[in-house]
Motif scaffolding. Structure first.
Motif, short mmCIF file in Angstrom:
data_model
loop_
_atom_site.label_atom_id
_atom_site.label_comp_id
_atom_site.label_asym_id
_atom_site.label_seq_id
_atom_site.Cartn_x
_atom_site.Cartn_y
_atom_site.Cartn_z
N THR A 82 0.86 -1.17 0.00
CA THR A 82 0.00 0.00 0.00
C THR A 82 0.89 1.22 0.00
O THR A 82 2.11 1.13 0.20
CB THR A 82 -0.95 0.00 1.21
OG1 THR A 82 -1.96 1.00 1.02
CG2 THR A 82 -0.20 0.28 2.51
N GLN A 83 0.31 2.37 -0.25
CA GLN A 83 1.10 3.60 -0.19
C GLN A 83 1.52 3.87 1.24
O GLN A 83 0.90 3.40 2.20
CB GLN A 83 0.29 4.77 -0.74
CG GLN A 83 -0.97 5.08 0.06
CD GLN A 83 -1.66 6.32 -0.44
OE1 GLN A 83 -1.02 7.36 -0.63
NE2 GLN A 83 -2.96 6.22 -0.69
N GLY A 84 2.57 4.65 1.40
CA GLY A 84 3.03 4.98 2.74
C GLY A 84 4.53 5.15 2.78
O GLY A 84 5.18 5.38 1.75
N ALA A 85 5.09 5.02 3.98
CA ALA A 85 6.52 5.23 4.14
C ALA A 85 7.00 4.60 5.43
O ALA A 85 6.28 4.57 6.43
CB ALA A 85 6.83 6.73 4.14
N ALA A 86 8.23 4.11 5.39
CA ALA A 86 8.87 3.57 6.59
C ALA A 86 10.37 3.79 6.48
O ALA A 86 10.95 3.74 5.39
CB ALA A 86 8.57 2.08 6.75
N THR A 87 10.99 4.05 7.61
CA THR A 87 12.44 4.17 7.69
C THR A 87 13.01 2.91 8.32
O THR A 87 12.51 2.45 9.37
CB THR A 87 12.84 5.40 8.53
OG1 THR A 87 12.36 6.57 7.88
CG2 THR A 87 14.35 5.49 8.68
N PHE A 88 14.04 2.35 7.69
CA PHE A 88 14.69 1.13 8.18
C PHE A 88 16.12 1.47 8.58
O PHE A 88 16.86 2.07 7.80
CB PHE A 88 14.68 0.04 7.11
CG PHE A 88 13.30 -0.49 6.81
CD1 PHE A 88 12.86 -1.67 7.41
CD2 PHE A 88 12.45 0.18 5.96
CE1 PHE A 88 11.60 -2.16 7.15
CE2 PHE A 88 11.18 -0.30 5.69
CZ PHE A 88 10.76 -1.48 6.29
N ARG A 89 16.49 1.02 9.77
CA ARG A 89 17.82 1.32 10.29
C ARG A 89 18.35 0.10 11.03
O ARG A 89 17.67 -0.49 11.87
CB ARG A 89 17.74 2.53 11.24
CG ARG A 89 19.07 3.06 11.73
CD ARG A 89 18.85 4.28 12.62
NE ARG A 89 18.22 5.38 11.89
CZ ARG A 89 17.00 5.82 12.13
NH1 ARG A 89 16.24 5.25 13.08
NH2 ARG A 89 16.49 6.82 11.43
N TYR A 131 -1.13 -1.46 -3.76
CA TYR A 131 -2.43 -1.78 -4.34
C TYR A 131 -3.47 -0.86 -3.72
O TYR A 131 -3.38 -0.56 -2.53
CB TYR A 131 -2.78 -3.25 -4.05
CG TYR A 131 -4.10 -3.69 -4.63
CD1 TYR A 131 -4.18 -4.20 -5.91
CD2 TYR A 131 -5.27 -3.57 -3.89
CE1 TYR A 131 -5.38 -4.60 -6.45
CE2 TYR A 131 -6.48 -3.96 -4.42
CZ TYR A 131 -6.54 -4.47 -5.69
OH TYR A 131 -7.74 -4.86 -6.23
N PRO A 132 -4.46 -0.36 -4.47
CA PRO A 132 -4.66 -0.55 -5.90
C PRO A 132 -3.58 0.16 -6.72
O PRO A 132 -2.99 1.12 -6.27
CB PRO A 132 -6.03 0.08 -6.15
CG PRO A 132 -6.67 0.23 -4.80
CD PRO A 132 -5.55 0.41 -3.84
N ASN A 133 -3.41 -0.33 -7.92
CA ASN A 133 -2.43 0.26 -8.81
C ASN A 133 -2.74 1.74 -9.02
O ASN A 133 -3.88 2.12 -9.26
CB ASN A 133 -2.45 -0.49 -10.15
CG ASN A 133 -1.33 -0.04 -11.05
OD1 ASN A 133 -0.30 0.43 -10.57
ND2 ASN A 133 -1.51 -0.19 -12.34
N GLY A 134 -1.71 2.57 -8.88
CA GLY A 134 -1.90 4.00 -9.05
C GLY A 134 -2.31 4.73 -7.80
O GLY A 134 -2.50 5.95 -7.82
N SER A 135 -2.47 4.03 -6.68
CA SER A 135 -2.91 4.67 -5.44
C SER A 135 -1.81 5.47 -4.77
O SER A 135 -2.09 6.29 -3.91
CB SER A 135 -3.45 3.62 -4.47
OG SER A 135 -2.44 2.67 -4.15
N GLY A 136 -0.56 5.23 -5.13
CA GLY A 136 0.55 5.92 -4.51
C GLY A 136 1.74 5.00 -4.38
O GLY A 136 1.72 3.86 -4.85
N THR A 137 2.77 5.49 -3.75
CA THR A 137 4.00 4.71 -3.59
C THR A 137 4.27 4.44 -2.12
O THR A 137 3.78 5.15 -1.24
CB THR A 137 5.20 5.45 -4.19
OG1 THR A 137 5.38 6.69 -3.49
CG2 THR A 137 5.01 5.72 -5.67
#
Length: 722
Positions: free
Chosen positions: A518-525, A542-548
């Motif tokens: 899904t779209q969103g963000a996470a930092t890995f360390r 998913y859905p395609n085009g919903s974001g990165t």
């Protein structure tokens, strides 16, 4: 009442786990506590013992005996066959997890150092083979049960205890050995239930005697002497009292409904006895629970053996500052414990949970949020239809130092989720702390969509994750699929964001380390991985085009830099990452975004493989841009840009440049701006050659004009290596 939860989806120093001689233990550097509960027993796996039977497994397939077993392995005994355990510690008692065929019952003979003892272990399918047809994806499950026995003699480490099948085939999973204390003595000034007429033989109905003792002991202690007591209805009005037994091996209450009350003034202490029910099926409208409702503020539950109930504790109303510790939850048909909203300052710690039929431990913020509550140092094994630990909403929640193993269908080891099930629901808020947990063989296939669930899952199911989710000091061992999953399980594409994963050790995944859907963000360390089955990252929102979904490398990461190449397929365990075919369209199915879109003509339409659908930017607002994330850095050499190949589309010229980036932040021009003619007479297709040496992950088309419409338009953007 229990509400049906439908698991349908559309679409540091670190703790080390030692798996030796069949013993599951947790060890850690002194800088961080070991995961799991402090337990009075040691478990020995049957498959590591000496046997004349047949070892089964390992297996992760839903609906098999091996897949529900501890370690995904067990030993099948025909009549006359045995499994012999080496006792790992001083012990005078044993508990055996087993399964017999549906509809059958029998006994296991018990041998100590080669000599058969008079006592036997009763085995039965009565509490097994549960069907929950209203839960999509569920199959018959809950194959195992537990049977315990005081051996009548003291054993030392190295002694031998064998169990032998008699008239019924028995599958033996694991044996727990412990030194059970003798019965405690009655506290001075306490009111014994036998003084009020309770029958310790278990023959008579002791319900009224328990009620009378509770009424007489307000502010004091109700004493439950050694014996078995049968209750035929639940207790209520329990407040300002201690219910205490002589120890759960000695004081046993037989009832499927112990306390059922919507409110209490609190100060209830329940300790040191067993409550064993007769629940054979899961009926969510029936309160077949040890505690249903409220114990009131400043209460506690400790030293209990809870078995054959629907739920151990289903807690609603005021349970402020409740402590639930040092208990055993075995063979529930649903949850072990559920904080069903309004839990404030609740501490659930050092409990052992085996063979729960739903989430072993759950917080569900229905009607009011669970706040400032925690699950800490619990050992959870074999939840067979959901998660080890599930947090559904709530504010400032902590999940810390738990040891979770062998989840089965529809479940992760830990789920942090905004799945609401019902309203009014209170989503995740504040800081969600997930620290120091060890997950072994967790994560499973979701059978509804033939789709894997990760060992640790963050799920923006019904709304975006707005809380700060901090996942630290995690150890994930032998996940059958992925380690960390980020998903919007409803398929609606809500963002999973504000997430930090720090100090994780991943040892063996069937597919990937990060499964981003899904779209969103996470930092890995400081996340290290070894034994990765397919690729480091699956990044296909998913859905395609919903974001990165943006993965930020915070440094110190190793062993999982590769990206799965094909969003149209799921990686299979141990499959390996396929090399891209030079003739393959690298952009197809990849996450796409744009500076703007008109109506339903969203960015994903340009990578959906259908030249008849298209992306259209916001009208009358040049310049516009469209961007696709290829998933990994690629030596792209050729682009094919398309519009729908229909005569109704008049010829037009679009002015655009091609830009590229390796990190999604800093872009450079790859091909300067120029005019490109799209003509239905030639298929409405143009080709853009990229210069040798081009290397990019994020491909952007920057459009400044279109002679046919006041917007940028593409039906397909295709990227090729040659």
């Amino acid at each position: 009442m229990q509400y049906t939860r439908r698991y349908v989806r559309v679409m540091p120093p670190v703790v080390a786990v030692a798996l030796a001689a069949g013993l599951l233990t947790a060890t850690a550097p002194t800088a961080h506590a070991a995961a799991g509960a402090t337990l009075p027993f040691t478990s020995v796996e049957a498959e590591s013992a000496t046997t004349t039977g047949t070892r089964i497994g390992p297996d992760h397939t839903q609906g098999t005996l091996a897949s529900e077993a501890s370690g995904r392995q067990a030993v099948r005994l025909a009549a006359g066959q045995r499994v012999e355990f080496t006792v790992p510690r001083a012990a005078n008692a044993v508990n055996v997890a087993y399964s017999v065929p549906d509809g059958q019952s029998g006994t296991l003979d018990v041998y100590v150092n080669g000599q058969r003892i008079a006592k036997t272990l009763t085995v039965t399918s009565k509490y097994s083979y549960v069907d929950t047809g209203w839960i999509p994806g569920a199959k018959t499950h809950h194959f195992y049960d537990n049977a315990r026995l005081l051996l009548g003699q003291n054993l030392q480490a190295g002694d031998k205890v064998a169990v032998q099948a008699t008239g019924v085939q028995t599958t033996v999973d694991v044996a727990d050995f412990e030194q059970a204390s003798g019965p405690a003595t009655q506290p001075a000034g306490s009111v014994s239930v036998t003084s009020k007429g309770a029958d310790p033989s278990g023959q008579g109905d002791s319900t009224q005697a328990f009620r009378d003792a509770i009424a007489a002991a307000q502010g004091g202690v109700v004493w439950i002497p050694p014996g078995e007591y049968r209750l035929t209805s639940s207790l209520n009005g329990v407040r300002n009292v201690t219910l205490q037994g002589a120890g759960h091996w000695h004081s046993v209450v037989r009832t499927s409904r112990f306390i059922d009350q919507s409110s209490s003034s609190g100060n209830v202490r329940i300790k040191d006895f067993a409550v064993i029910g007769e629940v054979t099926e899961r009926v969510d409208s029936s309160p077949d629970n040890f505690v249903n409702g409220s114990l009131g503020p400043n209460s506690s539950v400790s030293g209990m053996w809870l078995q054959h109930l629907k739920v151990g504790l289903w807690l609603m109303g005021n349970n402020d500052n409740l402590v639930v510790e040092n208990n055993r939850f075995l063979d529930m048909t649903a949850d072990g414990l559920n904080l069903n909203g309004n839990a404030r300052g609740v501490r659930v710690r050092h409990n052992f949970l085996r063979n729960q039929g739903d989430d072993a431990l759950a917080m569900w913020s229905l009607y009011a949020p669970d706040t400032n509550s925690s699950f800490e140092n619990n050992t959870i094994t074999q939840p067979n239809l959901a998660n080890g630990i599930a947090i559904y909403g709530g504010t400032d929640i902590t999940v810390k130092d738990n040891l979770i193993s062998d989840t089965n269908a529809l479940g992760s080891g830990i789920a942090i989720s905004n799945q609401k099930f019902l309203d009014p629901f209170h989503p995740l808020a504040g800081t969600i702390t997930v620290d120091g947990n060890t997950l072994v063989r967790t994560g499973a296939m979701n059978p509804n969509w033939n789709h894997p669930m990760g060992a640790l899952r963050v799920d923006s199911y019904d709304s975006a994750i707005e809380a700060n989710v901090r996942i630290t000091n995690t150890t994930i061992t032998d996940s059958p699929y992925s380690a960390f999953e980020f998903v919007s399980g409803s398929g609606r594409g809500f963002a999973a964001k504000n997430i930090t994963v720090e100090g994780a050790t991943v040892r063996g995944t069937g597919t990937v380390v990060v499964q981003a859907e899904t779209q969103g963000a996470a930092t890995f360390r400081n996340v290290t991985a070894t034994g990765v089955g397919a690729a480091g990252i699956y990044n296909c929102p998913y859905p395609n085009g919903s974001g990165t979904f943006t993965l930020t490398d915070g440094g110190g990461n190793s062993g999982w830099s590769s990206t799965w190449q094909d969003c149209s397929t799921w990686p299979q365990p141990g499959q390996g990452n396929p090399d891209p075919d030079p003739g393959r369209n690298l952009a197809k199915g990849r996450p796409a975004t744009a500076s703007g879109s008109q109506d339903v003509y969203t960015p994903g339409k340009a990578v959906d493989g259908d030249a008849g659908s298209y992306w259209e930017s916001t009208n009358n607002a040049f310049p516009q841009s469209w961007t696709v994330d290829l998933g990994s850095t690629e030596a792209v050499r050729r682009l094919v840009l398309k519009l729908p190949p229909l005569s109704a589309w008049q010829a037009r010229t679009q002015t655009l440049s091609v830009q590229g980036s390796t990190d999604g932040s800093a872009y450079s021009t790859v091909v300067p701006a120029r005019d490109y003619r799209f003509d239905p007479a030639t298929g409405n297709t143009v080709t853009v050659s990229l210069p040798s040496g081009t290397s990019l992950r994020h491909l952007r088309l920057h459009v400044t004009g279109n002679t046919g419409w006041p917007a940028a338009q593409f039906s397909e953007v295709e990227a090729y290596l040659s």
